[in-house]
Scaffold this active site. Structure first.
Site, mmCIF file in Angstrom:
data_model
loop_
_atom_site.group_PDB
_atom_site.id
_atom_site.type_symbol
_atom_site.label_atom_id
_atom_site.label_comp_id
_atom_site.label_asym_id
_atom_site.label_seq_id
_atom_site.Cartn_x
_atom_site.Cartn_y
_atom_site.Cartn_z
ATOM 1 N N THR A 192 32.175 25.571 -20.701
ATOM 2 C CA THR A 192 30.789 25.110 -20.540
ATOM 3 C C THR A 192 30.638 23.789 -21.289
ATOM 4 O O THR A 192 31.316 23.581 -22.297
ATOM 5 C CB THR A 192 29.845 26.173 -21.149
ATOM 6 O OG1 THR A 192 29.833 27.287 -20.274
ATOM 7 C CG2 THR A 192 28.429 25.663 -21.353
ATOM 8 N N ARG A 220 23.997 36.959 -11.658
ATOM 9 C CA ARG A 220 23.998 36.893 -13.126
ATOM 10 C C ARG A 220 23.635 35.489 -13.616
ATOM 11 O O ARG A 220 24.146 34.497 -13.135
ATOM 12 C CB ARG A 220 25.384 37.278 -13.640
ATOM 13 C CG ARG A 220 25.518 37.275 -15.170
ATOM 14 C CD ARG A 220 26.126 36.004 -15.684
ATOM 15 N NE ARG A 220 26.419 36.078 -17.113
ATOM 16 C CZ ARG A 220 26.764 35.014 -17.846
ATOM 17 N NH1 ARG A 220 26.848 33.827 -17.292
ATOM 18 N NH2 ARG A 220 27.021 35.146 -19.127
ATOM 19 N N VAL A 221 22.747 35.414 -14.584
ATOM 20 C CA VAL A 221 22.415 34.151 -15.237
ATOM 21 C C VAL A 221 22.713 34.305 -16.714
ATOM 22 O O VAL A 221 22.329 35.304 -17.332
ATOM 23 C CB VAL A 221 20.924 33.794 -15.013
ATOM 24 C CG1 VAL A 221 20.546 32.571 -15.823
ATOM 25 C CG2 VAL A 221 20.649 33.560 -13.535
ATOM 26 N N ASP A 223 23.222 32.301 -20.734
ATOM 27 C CA ASP A 223 22.335 31.681 -21.721
ATOM 28 C C ASP A 223 22.087 30.196 -21.462
ATOM 29 O O ASP A 223 21.074 29.653 -21.898
ATOM 30 C CB ASP A 223 22.937 31.818 -23.122
ATOM 31 C CG ASP A 223 24.310 31.152 -23.207
ATOM 32 O OD1 ASP A 223 25.144 31.382 -22.299
ATOM 33 O OD2 ASP A 223 24.546 30.392 -24.165
#
Ligand code: ASP
Length: 331
Positions: A192, A220-221, A223
């Site tokens: 990320t 799905r998400v 943070d």
């Protein structure tokens, strides 16, 4: 444009080193994961992102511009899990999440579940600046991107063979008998990207962009697009996180670091270390973060074997590191 100012903080005269830009390319990278060429390419991309963002700061542009520019470079670099090179979902798609926050105004923008936006961070920024909303998801977010003239690409643009092989490996691991009982999505997040910046006027900003976690499913998400979990900026503190996102959400990790700085007078380094290296692991997660305060102090806590990271300040020289034991002089 680089300059050294002074301010009185808690009765003490402190030097303000600014402007300053800090980036990360994700925690979760372990020694042995990278070939020498891959490592070199990652270091070069981090340095390029730092130079691109710092050029904005030197030109007197706001921290938000530096964050957007740096994250855009990292999204375009295929070795990171954001934009091109994002990890794959369980059903073989790239699904991108992102957010950005302006510490001076408290405004924020975020988008999740994107399949076509070439540079998700630019959409987060547009949502912040050109809509009345903070967060948009999926088709609606992409419709807004289209209306704003933000570049859209065919979903195949994001695909890289390395990520595809990682998904095949994860699917194979999933099918092993112990998989259902294992609580750790082993080796599921890598790369990320994020940036935090302090501009010449003392304003902070933070941004994060990701493909999420390999083999994620059912919309799905994580943070990264959640303001307060993966991204936070206020007048004193800016954070971009990377790690096992569920635990960053449950601990509101990015906001928690800045809240500790604001409410308990904790130093940035201490607050960042406590949240990332104690609170998140106590909850069951792991990962890292970059954090920057309004005095130009930066912190790079992480508890994995490596975290792609770097910073650039008054001397205009990018400082970059990957591994745990690799020295990185602090600003
Ligand atoms: N935090 C991201 C997520 O959970 C993954 C990462 O940092 O690499 O979606």
């Amino acid at each position: 444009m680089a300059r050294r100012d002074f301010a009185v903080r808690d009765g003490v005269l402190v030097a303000l080193d600014r402007p300053l830009l800090v980036v990360h390319g994700g925690a979760g990278v372990e020694p042995g994961d990278l070939t020498a060429e891959e490592e070199q390419a990652a270091r070069a991309a981090l340095a390029e992102a730092l130079r691109a963002g710092y050029a904005r700061l030197q030109a007197g542009m706001p921290a938000l511009d530096a964050v957007t520019a740096a994250v855009t470079v990292l999204e375009d670099a295929p070795m990171f899990n954001a934009g091109r090179g994002a990890v794959f979902t369980h059903d073989g798609r790239n699904e991108l999440d992102t957010s950005i926050m302006d510490g001076a105004s408290g405004r924020a923008g975020a988008a999740a579940g994107l399949h076509r936006v070439r540079n998700p961070i630019t959409l987060a920024r547009a949502i912040m600046e050109k809509s009345r909303h903070v967060m948009m998801v999926g088709d609606g977010a992409e419709q807004f991107a289209r209306e704003q003239g933000i570049a859209l690409v065919d979903p195949s643009y994001f695909r890289t063979e390395k990520r595809w092989r990682q998904l095949q490996q994860a699917l194979q691991d999933d099918s092993k008998p112990h998989a259902l009982h294992s609580d750790a999505p082993a080796r599921a997040y890598f790369g990320t990207v994020g940036a935090v910046a302090l501009d010449a006027d003392g304003r902070l900003a933070a941004g994060t962009s990701t493909g999420g976690m390999t083999n994620k499913r059912y919309g799905r998400v994580g943070d990264s697009p959640i303001i307060g979990a993966g991204t936070w900026a206020d007048a004193r503190c800016a954070v971009s996180g990377t790690g096992w996102g569920e635990f960053y959400i449950r601990t509101a990790a990015a906001h928690e670091i800045c809240a500790r700085v604001r409410l308990s007078g904790s130093s940035l380094a201490r607050a960042a270390d406590e949240v990332i290296n104690r609170l998140v692991p106590q909850a069951g997660g792991d990962g890292g973060a970059i954090a920057l305060d309004a005095q130009g102090k930066a912190a790079f806590p992480f508890n994995t074997g490596g975290m792609y990271r770097g910073w650039i300040g008054a001397d205009g020289v990018p400082h970059v590191a990957i591994w745990r034991d690799e020295p990185l002089p602090l600003p």
